[in-house]
Design an enzyme around this catalytic site. Structure first.
Site, PDB file in Angstrom:
ATOM      1  CG  ASP A 101      -1.956   1.098   0.808  1.00  0.00           C
ATOM      2  OD1 ASP A 101      -2.346   1.577   0.518  1.00  0.00           O
ATOM      3  OD2 ASP A 101      -2.848   0.989   1.993  1.00  0.00           O
ATOM      4  CB  ALA A 102       3.516   2.209  -2.233  1.00  0.00           C
ATOM      5  CE  LYS A 103      -3.761   5.468   0.272  1.00  0.00           C
ATOM      6  NZ  LYS A 103      -3.436   3.835   1.043  1.00  0.00           N
ATOM      7  NE  ARG A 104       6.150   5.086  -3.170  1.00  0.00           N
ATOM      8  CZ  ARG A 104       5.812   5.197  -2.537  1.00  0.00           C
ATOM      9  NH1 ARG A 104       4.880   5.378  -1.605  1.00  0.00           N
ATOM     10  NH2 ARG A 104       6.959   5.062  -1.956  1.00  0.00           N
ATOM     11  CB  THR A 129      -2.411   0.918  -3.217  1.00  0.00           C
ATOM     12  OG1 THR A 129      -1.404   1.247  -2.228  1.00  0.00           O
ATOM     13  CG2 THR A 129      -3.207  -0.609  -2.455  1.00  0.00           C
TER      14      THR A 129
END
Lengths: 294, 294
Positions: A101-104, A129
């Protein structure tokens, strides 16, 4: 190589429910036995490493997947990053599906670098993510590489936090909300033939918070081929009904993720051993979601 | 401690123009003298480190600021991250203002971890780019820590890539575009007294691409206290007129950033020495923007 979505669905069938335990480790909340006074950054990273190793062992028999919160490791920069990838490898060796879950998200040329770093390693995470605010051309380097590597993605569509409403909940002149418009970008990009697995799901899924049930129903209709990653169950207040709205009638289509309620289960447990408390909480999560889907 | 915005504006006055050189290093484009055949990841990181050290020395006399693209380093995971922070420290020792272009953003509890990792170190970056799709509560941990540490932030409002239009360019029922709605969230959060520097700018700025001049004018009006970080000049096609729209009548209010056109200047130069070619390109960038603002 099987598609990520097929691997996840098979693992969920095997373990009994499509759930995921989130690892968002915070030093101050670790079991007392793992904390030291005046620990420096190196000692904190070491303690977090030990804790997460114990968590992975505790949950591996009870859930199909785990999700690592990149921020909790990036907080410690390079040493944190090194530990994160060691833990990801350990989780995969334990047979767990791993979501990072890094939302890059960036413009295409930069997204391509993130994609290589985070998706190209066979021992790295199964899925990542990503943030869709930059549109389809910012997502494509991720989806293209994921297709080659058998990996998956979850684009942020409707987040579980209160502040998301001020942007994602706004209404467009065509009647859609901003979250629905992002959903349409995701559904459209995700429907390419090479992105669809044997069970009909796209490698490009969506993050849809369990705290927005009214939106979840509309988003479920708009994104028939997307697996939803559903945070917010438990600690953030999402209920059974909220969760149900994220699934299709055939009881597939979502991954329910709980982090703090499982990870820190020992804080509210009478069990002396923290690993046992976490294992019990992971089993309970699995049973709860299995019951909701009955 | 001076506010980030005051430090940047003073440095821009000193160097003659509010410009920034972007470091987005890609191994395959490094000068031939730094590349080896069949280099493994470690050798590539080492070559990128050497190249960026040379770039920083070459540009330090010509521009007030540099911007590191986190993706180019995260591509190499922990070793890349270690080199990134060594380079940031070197840049600061050379008197450069350092922006880390990482586009981080999450729900508040996770944003707080990113904020500590990336903004709490006095030798770390002066400012960070962040993603505002999760709303104000996802940004506040960043702004709160930045206020304490004298650091700055740039939230993505209107990006320079073509695909951004499909989301950021959509029109809401109240007449605003999605980008304008994000701008309003940024302006509103950024206006707290403790966030405003001596020269009237907030620690929370905005990323506004030079490729969207019509939008830039409206966004300039909506965000009077925001410094704009303006990518897209040069390689991505932004022109002098596009750039002008991002400034206020007093010729402050924006930081024009160019990456590939300076970083790889030796590819199109007759100068034998790559550092000299880059230094010349950085000086030209400075002069171009100084001329535009005359």
């Amino acid at each position: 190589m099987n598609a990520f979505t097929d691997r996840f669905l098979a693992a969920a069938d095997d373990k009994g429910a499509p759930v995921c335990v989130g690892l968002d480790p915070v030093y101050e909340r670790l079991p007392a036995s793992l904390q030291q006074r005046a620990a420096d950054a190196g000692a904190r990273v070491h303690a977090i490493h030990s804790f997460c190793q114990g968590v992975l062992e505790a949950v591996a028999d009870h859930v199909p997947a785990v999700k690592f919160q990149a921020a909790c490791f990036e907080r410690y920069r390079a040493p944190g990053f090194a530990v994160l990838f060691e833990l990801i490898q350990q989780a995969r060796e334990l047979g767990l599906i791993v979501i990072l879950d890094a939302k890059r998200g960036d413009i295409g040329t930069s997204s391509a670098h993130y994609a290589v770093g985070l998706l190209a390693d066979p021992q790295g995470p199964d899925a990542l993510t990503v943030n869709a605010y930059l549109g389809a051309d910012g997502l494509e380097p991720f989806t293209d590489l994921a297709a080659v590597e058998g990996k998956g993605l979850f684009a942020l569509v409707r987040t579980s936090n209160p502040g998301g409403d001020a942007i994602q909940g706004l209404t467009l002149t065509d009647g859609r909300t901003v979250g629905e418009a992002v959903a349409d970008v995701v559904a459209d990009l995700g429907k390419r033939d090479t992105y669809i697995g044997d069970r009909g799901y796209s490698l490009l899924g969506a993050v849809v918070g369990a705290t927005k049930p009214a939106d979840a129903k509309s988003l479920r209709d708009r994104m028939p081929e997307q697996l939803f990653l559903v945070p917010g169950f438990g600690a953030q207040g999402g209920t059974a009904d909220d969760v149900r709205a994220c699934f299709k009638p055939d009881r597939t289509g979502a991954i329910v993720t709980a982090s703090r309620s499982v990870l820190y289960a020992y804080e509210k447990s009478d069990v002396a051993d923290w690993q046992t408390a976490i294992a019990t909480a992971a089993g309970d999560l699995n049973q709860q979601i299995a019951d909701i889907l009955k």
